[in-house]
Design a protein around this motif. Structure first.
Motif, PDB file in Angstrom:
ATOM      1  N   GLU A  80       0.837  -1.200   0.000  1.00  5.66           N
ATOM      2  CA  GLU A  80       0.000   0.000   0.000  1.00  5.66           C
ATOM      3  C   GLU A  80       0.866   1.240   0.000  1.00  5.66           C
ATOM      4  N   LYS A  89      -1.639  -2.582  -4.006  1.00  6.68           N
ATOM      5  CA  LYS A  89      -1.299  -3.430  -5.151  1.00  6.68           C
ATOM      6  C   LYS A  89      -1.113  -4.855  -4.641  1.00  6.68           C
ATOM      7  N   SER A 123      -4.662  -3.822  -8.606  1.00  2.00           N
ATOM      8  CA  SER A 123      -4.496  -2.605  -7.806  1.00  2.00           C
ATOM      9  C   SER A 123      -5.838  -1.933  -7.596  1.00  2.00           C
ATOM     10  N   THR A 124      -6.023  -1.381  -6.394  1.00  6.40           N
ATOM     11  CA  THR A 124      -7.262  -0.666  -6.111  1.00  6.40           C
ATOM     12  C   THR A 124      -7.082   0.314  -4.957  1.00  6.40           C
ATOM     13  N   ASP A 125      -7.886   1.368  -4.969  1.00  2.61           N
ATOM     14  CA  ASP A 125      -7.943   2.286  -3.829  1.00  2.61           C
ATOM     15  C   ASP A 125      -9.119   1.936  -2.918  1.00  2.61           C
ATOM     16  N   THR A 157      -3.323   3.469  -2.432  1.00  6.17           N
ATOM     17  CA  THR A 157      -3.609   2.370  -3.358  1.00  6.17           C
ATOM     18  C   THR A 157      -2.916   1.104  -2.881  1.00  6.17           C
TER      19      THR A 157
END
Length: 196
Positions: free
Chosen positions: A70, A76, A148-150, A74
């Protein structure tokens, strides 16, 4: 990342402006000062990392590892899985970091803190926070998934984002991305608890 570049640019401009007033300051000195300030900014950006091992389940030979990282809001994920049958496999985050059962069912269902239907990540109809999707395994039984994400965090305490206390599950088959509640992906063949 954008914040780091903006901060770096601002520092460089400030140093350049101050150096214009001091004719004795050389370009090399300016570069050194900018590099020092960039290093400070980079040190201030917190990076969290968490690596876990995947153990085989349901009499499979599927093992591997998953790395979560992180940075700047974000997360990953990089998963490397071995001992698979060639073809498409599903990978999800499940609700509990409990890989104690032989079939992996001790992890519960998909992690779904927002009570949405199962689906493809980002689908307008809804999706679980654990709906990572599918990946391919080659003829040697090796597969990899990067994501990947927030919408996740590592240890932030937000029950709708925090992946700590959940589990990674690799399935024998393909997630069809529509069947409820889990995409009809078949047996749970590998498991790893997401624990700090």
């Amino acid at each position: 990342m954008k914040t780091k570049y903006i901060a770096t640019a601002m520092i460089a401009m400030a140093l350049f402006a101050s150096c214009k007033n001091d004719t004795k300051t050389t370009e090399k000195e300016v570069v050194k000062e900018v590099e020092k300030e960039v290093k400070k900014v980079e040190e201030e950006v917190e990076v969290k990392k968490l690596k876990l091992a995947l153990e085989s389940k349901s009499d499979s030979k599927a093992t591997g590892s998953v790395l979560f990282e992180e940075s700047n809001g974000t997360v990953k994920m990089i998963a490397a899985i071995h001992g698979l049958s060639e073809g498409t496999h599903a990978i999800h985050i499940h609700a509990k970091a409990d890989c104690s059962s032989d079939d992996g069912k001790s992890t519960g269902g998909h992690w779904n803190p927002t009570a949405q239907p199962h689906g493809a990540w980002g689908a307008a109809e809804g999706y679980h926070k654990g709906d990572i999707g599918n990946f391919e395994a080659d003829a040697n039984g090796n597969g990899q998934k990067t994501f990947s994400t927030d919408e996740w965090c590592i240890g932030c305490g937000d029950e709708k984002k925090d992946i700590i206390g959940k589990a990674i599950i690799v399935h024998q088959g393909t997630d069809d991305l529509t069947s409820q509640p889990s995409g009809a992906a078949g047996k749970r063949i590998s498991c790893g608890g997401i624990i700090m």
